[in-house]
Design a protein around this motif. Structure first.
Motif, PDB file in Angstrom:
ATOM      1  N   PRO A 203     -38.803   0.404 -26.851  1.00 22.69           N
ATOM      2  CA  PRO A 203     -37.627  -0.320 -27.345  1.00 22.69           C
ATOM      3  C   PRO A 203     -36.693   0.611 -28.100  1.00 22.69           C
ATOM      4  O   PRO A 203     -37.130   1.615 -28.681  1.00 22.69           O
ATOM      5  N   VAL A 204     -35.412   0.270 -28.093  1.00 21.59           N
ATOM      6  CA  VAL A 204     -34.421   1.079 -28.807  1.00 21.59           C
ATOM      7  C   VAL A 204     -33.966   0.405 -30.097  1.00 21.59           C
ATOM      8  O   VAL A 204     -33.312   1.033 -30.927  1.00 21.59           O
TER       9      VAL A 204
ATOM     10  N   ASN B 124     -34.282  -3.355 -25.247  1.00 18.83           N
ATOM     11  CA  ASN B 124     -34.037  -2.052 -24.631  1.00 18.83           C
ATOM     12  C   ASN B 124     -32.563  -1.690 -24.742  1.00 18.83           C
ATOM     13  O   ASN B 124     -31.775  -2.402 -25.381  1.00 18.83           O
ATOM     14  N   ALA B 125     -32.170  -0.615 -24.101  1.00 16.24           N
ATOM     15  CA  ALA B 125     -30.800  -0.124 -24.235  1.00 16.24           C
ATOM     16  C   ALA B 125     -29.776  -1.118 -23.702  1.00 16.24           C
ATOM     17  O   ALA B 125     -28.623  -1.154 -24.163  1.00 16.24           O
ATOM     18  N   ALA B 126     -30.166  -1.951 -22.738  1.00 14.55           N
ATOM     19  CA  ALA B 126     -29.249  -2.938 -22.166  1.00 14.55           C
ATOM     20  C   ALA B 126     -29.210  -4.224 -22.985  1.00 14.55           C
ATOM     21  O   ALA B 126     -28.458  -5.141 -22.655  1.00 14.55           O
TER      22      ALA B 126
ATOM     23  N   LEU C  35     -29.058 -12.065 -30.616  1.00 14.24           N
ATOM     24  CA  LEU C  35     -29.403 -11.015 -29.656  1.00 14.24           C
ATOM     25  C   LEU C  35     -28.251 -10.786 -28.672  1.00 14.24           C
ATOM     26  O   LEU C  35     -27.949  -9.635 -28.312  1.00 14.24           O
ATOM     27  N   ALA C  36     -27.621 -11.874 -28.238  1.00 11.73           N
ATOM     28  CA  ALA C  36     -26.505 -11.742 -27.304  1.00 11.73           C
ATOM     29  C   ALA C  36     -25.356 -10.965 -27.934  1.00 11.73           C
ATOM     30  O   ALA C  36     -24.758 -10.077 -27.308  1.00 11.73           O
TER      31      ALA C  36
ATOM     32  N   VAL D 280     -23.608 -17.211 -22.965  1.00 10.90           N
ATOM     33  CA  VAL D 280     -24.024 -17.963 -21.778  1.00 10.90           C
ATOM     34  C   VAL D 280     -24.654 -17.018 -20.764  1.00 10.90           C
ATOM     35  O   VAL D 280     -25.738 -17.270 -20.224  1.00 10.90           O
ATOM     36  N   THR D 281     -23.992 -15.906 -20.510  1.00  9.80           N
ATOM     37  CA  THR D 281     -24.509 -14.911 -19.563  1.00  9.80           C
ATOM     38  C   THR D 281     -25.859 -14.379 -20.014  1.00  9.80           C
ATOM     39  O   THR D 281     -26.782 -14.209 -19.205  1.00  9.80           O
ATOM     40  N   PHE D 282     -25.984 -14.129 -21.321  1.00 15.58           N
ATOM     41  CA  PHE D 282     -27.236 -13.600 -21.860  1.00 15.58           C
ATOM     42  C   PHE D 282     -28.390 -14.565 -21.596  1.00 15.58           C
ATOM     43  O   PHE D 282     -29.474 -14.160 -21.174  1.00 15.58           O
TER      44      PHE D 282
END
Length: 738
Positions: free
Chosen positions: A315-316, A437-439, A539-540, A548-550
C-alpha cells in the motif's frame, strides 16, 4: 369489502367458518414443516391463515401488525392474487393471540419477505385444494376450470363458489408448500398501488388508535415513575390520594406505584398528588461521556468477517477515521397507551406493541397467569418502528387491571414518561482503517464497532418490562445478546458490500446498559452505514475520484450498481462546479446485505456563518425485489429518509449524570414540516423475484449522504451525529487550526 382493523372485532364471530378437507379431499399427510416458505415454517396449518364464510367473506389472518407501513394492504394484495378473489372481498384480522398465527415481532423489514411469502403459498395451496373440490363436484378436470372472485367456472358455464364448496367443512390441514404461486402475467393486484385499507378511518377521524379505545367498563390508570434510573421508592403516603374524588384504588408493589380513577382528569390529578407524596432514593449512574465509557468497558469481541488479502501489493497510503452515534429516542408523536381488562378468568390486553404474542407471554408470567389466559389484541398506535414504551404501557395496564377486576383500565403515558423511560437506540463508536494503492483502490479494510445491546424486547420475559423489574419480587432481565448473521444486531450492515481484497470486521459488544436501550429502527445499520459510506466518500476524495464512480469500481453486485446509477441519473449527478455553500452527496447500502438495495443522493445548502444545514432535495433509488404496492413502498422509503434526517440533524438524548433531561420536544427537538425536503423515489421493480424488506433501507444511506453533501459544501468532515450547527462550526474551527 375491506375495513380498517379497529372495526373488525364485530366481524370476528362471522369469520370462523374455518375450512378443512375430509373424505375424498383428504390428500394424505403433509410432509411436515421442514422446508416450508416464510412464516409457514412456524404456522403450517392452512386454517391459521385463511377462512371462508358461508356469506362469501374471505378472511386473511396475520400475526403481523399495522404500524403505518401499509402491511395489511400489501398482504391483502398477495392473498387476493393467489386465491383469485377480489381485494374488496377480504377481511383482515391482525395481531390477535386468540385468532391469528404467531409470526413473532413485526420488525426488521420482514413482514413481506416472511409474512407475505407465507400468505402467498398458503393462498395458492388453498386455491388448488378448492379447484380439486370443484373438479370433483363439476366432473371436470382441474386444468379446464377458471376462477374469478371465488367463482369457479367450467366449460359450458356451470359454476360453483368457494363458499358453497365449503358446506360447513373446516380445513384442518398442514401446508405442503408444493403449490407454485401464479406467474407474473396472471396477477391483478401485486405491483399496483392499491389504496391502503387503514387510511380512510384515520383521515375521517374514527377511533382507530389504542389511545381512542373505549368500553363501557373503562376506567383510567396512571403509573408514577421513578425520577431516575435505579431510584428506589423509600416511602409514599397513599392515604392522601385514596380519598380524592373518583379514585378507585392505589396500587403499590415494591417500586411499582399506580393509581386508578373513574375519569382521566381525576387520575391525572391523583397521580400528580401521589408523585408529590413519594420519596425516592436516587444515585448517579449515567456516564458523563457515553463514548469514552463505551470504549472503556469490557466487551465480547467477535470477528464477523476476516478475509486476508490474496496479493502482496504494497500500500502507498493508510487512512483512518472514527465516527460516533448518540443515544436516540423513537420519539413517537403520541405517547404509549394500553387498555387491559381482567374478568376473573381471562386478561385481555389491547396494545400497540409490535410483539403482541411475546409481550402477552411476558405479561402472563408477570401477573401469574397461564399463557392461554392472557389475550393480546393489537390496536394501532401513534406510530413507532422499534421497541418504544408500548410493551411497558401494556404491562402497566395489566397490573392495574388485575388489581381491579371487572374494569377495563386504560393507562396513558405522558410525554415525560415516553421521553424518559422508553428504550433508546444505543450509542455507538466505530473506527475504520484502510490501506490503498497508488490508484486509490482499497487493499485492506479494517472496521471496528463498539455498542451496547440493540434488542431487549419482552421476548416472553417479564424482566424485560419496566414493571417487571419494579416489583417487590422483581423479575431478572434477560441476559443481553447480539444477533448473528444474516440480520446481525449491533453489527447490522457492518460488513461492507464492496469487494475490497482484504477485509476484517470486529464487533466489541458491551453488555452493560447505563441507559435503557433496545431496538431502534434499523438497529446498528444506521451507524454502520453512516460510518462506512462516509469513509468510502473520504477514500474517493483522497483518490480524487468522483464518489459515484469510486463506488461502482468497488462493487461486483450488478443490482447494487443499478440502484447507484439510477439514483445518480435521477438526481442529475455531475462534476459541474456548485455555488458556494452548496453541496451534493451520495451513499448506498443493501439493508442487512440480504434485503433491499438503496442509494440516496442529496443536495444541501450550508449557512457558513451560522452553520445551519438545509436539505434542498433528495433522490432515492431502491430495488426491493418484486414490488407489491409501489405507493406503499415509496411511502416507506420517503418516511425512512425523513426520520433519518431528523436523527442526523437534531436528535440526541441528554442527561446530567443522574437524570434524563431530554423530557419534552424543546429538549429533544425533531425535524419540523418546514424542514422536510422534496423527495423523489425511483423504484427498480423485479417481478418474479423474492420480496425484499424495505422499511429500514434508507436510514443509513440518508445519514451518510447528508454528511457527504455537507463536506462537499464546506470542505469540513463531520464524523459525529447529529450534524448540528454547533458541531459543524466546531469541526470547521478545528479544520482551520494550523
Amino acid at each position: 369489502m375491506s375495513t380498517p382493523l379497529s372495526r373488525r372485532s364485530v366481524l370476528q364471530g362471522t369469520l370462523v367458518l374455518a375450512f378443512a378437507l375430509t373424505g375424498p379431499f383428504a390428500l394424505g399427510a403433509a410432509p411436515g414443516r421442514k422446508g416450508l416458505p416464510g412464516a409457514l415454517k412456524r404456522n403450517s396449518q392452512l386454517d391459521a391463515w385463511l377462512s371462508i364464510g358461508a356469506d362469501g367473506v374471505v378472511t386473511l389472518k396475520t400475526g403481523k401488525v399495522e404500524l403505518g407501513q401499509g402491511v395489511l394492504t400489501a398482504l391483502g394484495q398477495i392473498c387476493a392474487d393467489e386465491l383469485d378473489v377480489d381485494f374488496q372481498r377480504l377481511k383482515l384480522i391482525s395481531g390477535d393471540t386468540a385468532l391469528t398465527p404467531n409470526e413473532g415481532v413485526t420488525a426488521g423489514s420482514m413482514s413481506i419477505p416472511e409474512g407475505g411469502t407465507a400468505v402467498r403459498y398458503a393462498s395458492a395451496e388453498v386455491r388448488s385444494l378448492l379447484l380439486t373440490m370443484a373438479g370433483k363436484r363439476l366432473g371436470v378436470k382441474e386444468e379446464r376450470l377458471k376462477v374469478r372472485d371465488g367463482t369457479i367456472t367450467a366449460p359450458g358455464g356451470r359454476s360453483v363458489t368457494y363458499w358453497s364448496l365449503m358446506g360447513g367443512k373446516s380445513l384442518s390441514r398442514e401446508a405442503t408448500g408444493s403449490v407454485a404461486p401464479k406467474p407474473v402475467s396472471e396477477r391483478r393486484y401485486i405491483g399496483q398501488s392499491v389504496p391502503r385499507v387503514d387510511l380512510p378511518a384515520k383521515v375521517t377521524g374514527e377511533a382507530v388508535f389504542v389511545q381512542d379505545f373505549r368500553s363501557d367498563a373503562l376506567v383510567h390508570g396512571r403509573v408514577i415513575r421513578a425520577p431516575s434510573y435505579g431510584a428506589k421508592l423509600v416511602e409514599v403516603d397513599t392515604a392522601s390520594v385514596e380519598g380524592l374524588p373518583g379514585v378507585l384504588k392505589v396500587v403499590r408493589d415494591g417500586d411499582f406505584l399506580g393509581v386508578i380513577a373513574t375519569k382521566e382528569w381525576q387520575v391525572i390529578k391523583a397521580a400528580a398528588r401521589l408523585a408529590e407524596a413519594a420519596r425516592w432514593k436516587e444515585q448517579a449512574t449515567l456516564p458523563a461521556d457515553p463514548y469514552a465509557w463505551l470504549l472503556a468497558q469490557p466487551a465480547k469481541d467477535t470477528v464477523i468477517e476476516d478475509v486476508p488479502r490474496p496479493t502482496d501489493e504494497a500500500p502507498v497510503r493508510t487512512l483512518e477515521a472514527r465516527y460516533r452515534r448518540p443515544y436516540q429516542m423513537h420519539a413517537a408523536i403520541g405517547p404509549s397507551c394500553a387498555v387491559a381488562e381482567w374478568d376473573g378468568d381471562t386478561l385481555t390486553v389491547h396494545t400497540h406493541s409490535q410483539s403482541v404474542f411475546d409481550t402477552s407471554a411476558a405479561i402472563a408470567k408477570l401477573v401469574g397467569l397461564p399463557a392461554e389466559k392472557v389475550r393480546g389484541r393489537h390496536l394501532q398506535g401513534s406510530g413507532c418502528y422499534g421497541h418504544n414504551g408500548a410493551d411497558d404501557a401494556a404491562a402497566d395496564a395489566a397490573l392495574l387491571a388485575r388489581a381491579l377486576p371487572g374494569k377495563a383500565v386504560r393507562v396513558q403515558w405522558s410525554r415525560e414518561d415516553e421521553h424518559t423511560w422508553e428504550p433508546y437506540g444505543s450509542a455507538m463508536v466505530t473506527k475504520v482503517r484502510a490501506t490503498v494503492n497508488a490508484a486509490g483502490h482499497v487493499l485492506d479494510w479494517d472496521y471496528e464497532l463498539w455498542s451496547t445491546p440493540h434488542g431487549t424486547r419482552p421476548g416472553g420475559n417479564p424482566g424485560n418490562l419496566l414493571a417487571g423489574r419494579s416489583l417487590a419480587k422483581p423479575f431478572p432481565m434477560s441476559p443481553p445478546w447480539n444477533g448473528g448473521p444474516p440480520n446481525y444486531s449491533a453489527d447490522r450492515n457492518a460488513i461492507p458490500l464492496y469487494a475490497f481484497p482484504g477485509r476484517r470486521v470486529t464487533t466489541h459488544f458491551v453488555e452493560q446498559m447505563p441507559l435503557r436501550v433496545s431496538s431502534h429502527r434499523s438497529l446498528g445499520a444506521y451507524a454502520n452505514v453512516f460510518s462506512i459510506e462516509s469513509f468510502v466518500d473520504e477514500l474517493a476524495h483522497a483518490a480524487k475520484t468522483d464518489p459515484v464512480t469510486f463506488r461502482l469500481r468497488q462493487l461486483l453486485d450488478e443490482r447494487a450498481k443499478a440502484v447507484i446509477e439510477k439514483a445518480a441519473e435521477r438526481f442529475g449527478w455531475s462534476d459541474k462546479p456548485r455555488p458556494p455553500g452548496r453541496g451534493r452527496g451520495m451513499a448506498f447500502a443493501r439493508y442487512k446485505n440480504v434485503a433491499s438495495y438503496c442509494a440516496v443522493c442529496m443536495e444541501v445548502s450550508v449557512d457558513e456563518k451560522a452553520g445551519a444545514i438545509q436539505v434542498q432535495r433528495a433522490v432515492v433509488a431502491a430495488d426491493a425485489g418484486e414490488v407489491v404496492n409501489p405507493d406503499g413502498l415509496i411511502n416507506q422509503l420517503e418516511g425512512g429518509l425523513i426520520q433519518s434526517l431528523s436523527w442526523s440533524l437534531k436528535e440526541a438524548v441528554r442527561h446530567d449524570g443522574r437524570r434524563i433531561v431530554s423530557r419534552d420536544w424543546s429538549s429533544y427537538p425533531i425535524l419540523t414540516f418546514s424542514e422536510v425536503p422534496p423527495v423523489e423515489v425511483a423504484l427498480i421493480d423485479r417481478p418474479g423475484e423474492p420480496f425484499l424488506g424495505a422499511g429500514e433501507a434508507t436510514q443509513g444511506p440518508t445519514a451518510a449522504a447528508l454528511a457527504n453533501a455537507v463536506f462537499d459544501a464546506t470542505g469540513v468532515r463531520v464524523r459525529d451525529l447529529p450534524l448540528t450547527p454547533e458541531r459543524l462550526k466546531a469541526a470547521r474551527e478545528k479544520t482551520l487550526v494550523p
